[in-house]
Design an enzyme around this catalytic site. Sequence first.
Site, PDB file in Angstrom:
ATOM      1  N   HIS A  11       0.857  -1.196   0.000  1.00 27.18           N
ATOM      2  CA  HIS A  11       0.000   0.000   0.000  1.00 27.18           C
ATOM      3  C   HIS A  11       0.890   1.242   0.000  1.00 27.18           C
ATOM      4  CE1 HIS A  11       1.068   0.133   4.209  1.00 27.18           C
ATOM      5  NE2 HIS A  11       0.450  -1.016   4.471  1.00 27.18           N
ATOM      6  N   HIS A  14       4.035   1.241   2.208  1.00 27.83           N
ATOM      7  CA  HIS A  14       5.186   0.511   1.662  1.00 27.83           C
ATOM      8  C   HIS A  14       5.835   1.299   0.523  1.00 27.83           C
ATOM      9  CE1 HIS A  14       2.528  -2.984   3.037  1.00 27.83           C
ATOM     10  NE2 HIS A  14       3.600  -3.094   3.797  1.00 27.83           N
ATOM     11  N   GLY A 124       9.141   1.487   8.609  1.00 23.41           N
ATOM     12  CA  GLY A 124       8.170   2.547   8.875  1.00 23.41           C
ATOM     13  C   GLY A 124       8.057   2.899  10.357  1.00 23.41           C
ATOM     14  N   GLN A 125       7.819   4.170  10.604  1.00 27.38           N
ATOM     15  CA  GLN A 125       7.548   4.620  11.977  1.00 27.38           C
ATOM     16  C   GLN A 125       6.265   3.982  12.521  1.00 27.38           C
ATOM     17  OE1 GLN A 125       7.112   8.920  12.570  1.00 27.38           O
ATOM     18  NE2 GLN A 125       5.825   8.445  14.353  1.00 27.38           N
ATOM     19  N   LYS A 126       5.391   3.553  11.627  1.00 29.59           N
ATOM     20  CA  LYS A 126       4.157   2.869  12.027  1.00 29.59           C
ATOM     21  C   LYS A 126       4.464   1.781  13.062  1.00 29.59           C
ATOM     22  CE  LYS A 126      -0.028   1.063  11.404  1.00 29.59           C
ATOM     23  NZ  LYS A 126       0.043  -0.275  10.858  1.00 29.59           N
ATOM     24  N   ASP A 127       5.580   1.071  12.847  1.00 33.11           N
ATOM     25  CA  ASP A 127       5.997   0.005  13.774  1.00 33.11           C
ATOM     26  C   ASP A 127       7.243   0.481  14.511  1.00 33.11           C
ATOM     27  OD1 ASP A 127       4.179  -2.371  12.893  1.00 33.11           O
ATOM     28  OD2 ASP A 127       4.905  -1.479  11.047  1.00 33.11           O
TER      29      ASP A 127
HETATM   30  P1  AMP Z   1       4.358  -4.878   6.909  1.00 31.46           P
HETATM   31  O1  AMP Z   1       4.189  -5.305   5.492  1.00 31.46           O
HETATM   32  O2  AMP Z   1       3.084  -4.465   7.569  1.00 31.46           O
HETATM   33  O3  AMP Z   1       5.201  -5.822   7.714  1.00 31.46           O
HETATM   34  O4  AMP Z   1       5.183  -3.530   6.856  1.00 31.46           O
HETATM   35  C1  AMP Z   1       6.393  -3.443   6.139  1.00 31.46           C
HETATM   36  C2  AMP Z   1       7.008  -2.102   6.419  1.00 31.46           C
HETATM   37  O5  AMP Z   1       6.115  -1.064   6.045  1.00 31.46           O
HETATM   38  C3  AMP Z   1       7.303  -1.889   7.911  1.00 31.46           C
HETATM   39  O6  AMP Z   1       8.560  -1.236   8.035  1.00 31.46           O
HETATM   40  C4  AMP Z   1       6.169  -0.994   8.344  1.00 31.46           C
HETATM   41  O7  AMP Z   1       6.504  -0.176   9.443  1.00 31.46           O
HETATM   42  C5  AMP Z   1       5.950  -0.163   7.105  1.00 31.46           C
HETATM   43  N1  AMP Z   1       4.608   0.428   7.091  1.00 31.46           N
HETATM   44  C6  AMP Z   1       3.425  -0.205   7.272  1.00 31.46           C
HETATM   45  N2  AMP Z   1       2.406   0.677   7.237  1.00 31.46           N
HETATM   46  C7  AMP Z   1       2.965   1.900   7.028  1.00 31.46           C
HETATM   47  C8  AMP Z   1       2.446   3.231   6.900  1.00 31.46           C
HETATM   48  N3  AMP Z   1       1.140   3.486   6.974  1.00 31.46           N
HETATM   49  N4  AMP Z   1       3.319   4.236   6.711  1.00 31.46           N
HETATM   50  C9  AMP Z   1       4.652   3.988   6.631  1.00 31.46           C
HETATM   51  N5  AMP Z   1       5.200   2.780   6.736  1.00 31.46           N
HETATM   52  C10 AMP Z   1       4.369   1.739   6.936  1.00 31.46           C
END
Ligand code: AMP
Length: 261
Positions: A11, A14, A124-127
């Site tokens: 999304h 990413h 991402g700062q999200k995590d």
């Molecule tokens: P995930 O696929 O959910 O494991 O996330 C992969 C990477 O994308 C991780 O570093 C997350 O922190 C980052 N991420 C997920 N959602 C967002 C967002 N809304 N904004 C920025 N980074 C994100």
Amino acid sequence: MGFVPTMGALHQGHISLIEIAQKYADEVVVSIYVNPEQFAPDEDFEEYPRTLHDDLRKCEELGVSAVFAPTDEVMYGGESYLSIQIDRLNEYMDGGSRPGFFEGIALVVNKLFNIVRPDIAVFGQKDIQQFRILQQMVREFNHDVILKMGPIIRANDGLAISSRNSYLSDEQRKKAPGLYRALRYVKGQLLDGIKKPALLLDHQKSELEAKGFEVDYFNVYSFDRIKPVAELQRGRKYILGGAVYLGETRLIDNMIIKLEN
Ligand code: AMP
């Protein structure tokens, strides 16, 4: 080489990380892997959205050099006699609520770094707790990689974009930005000079519960130690973080608070 590890269902969040990686690196590698090690038995491993075909198209359009989308056999084939243990930084926030979660992440990112061998990796700062733990892992295990943190990408109404938002019903989706609004309100109060946030946090928690959220955590934590703080001090960096359930769906969000000297 820049690297953006993901679990796919790509999304805008990413995509923003891929674009950051492209600023720093000539070639960008994206990994897509729904890591079974970071899901507890009662969590959504089976339901987690898997959209490899669309993800590959997006990566191609963005000019990503390579996608690493391994099978479980590649990542965890063969017997395993070792594990990673995290002693600190995971007692609170998601680490407190999801035992084994960050061990699973540290394990897979450790493997991914060794396989992909990037110079820079973007998260991402999200995590944000994940970022802090991986920063520590890089330091302690001497990974030769520089970590960058990308800002949280939000929908127009403030909801942090997440692959899990697809689980929300229309009604839940309308409510969901309530978490962001609560964080934004508290952030404003803290920047206005409230030093002891306990009452403020309690009040916002009750408001969230009244709106139909089940609050897992909603608190201010030190950035370095990921521990709750009772009183904020100038010049320090804090995380104002929250996790809530709307029905079965878990939403997380956070803001970084830095009180100037
Ligand atoms: P995930 O696929 O959910 O494991 O996330 C992969 C990477 O994308 C991780 O570093 C997350 O922190 C980052 N991420 C997920 N959602 C967002 C967002 N809304 N904004 C920025 N980074 C994100």
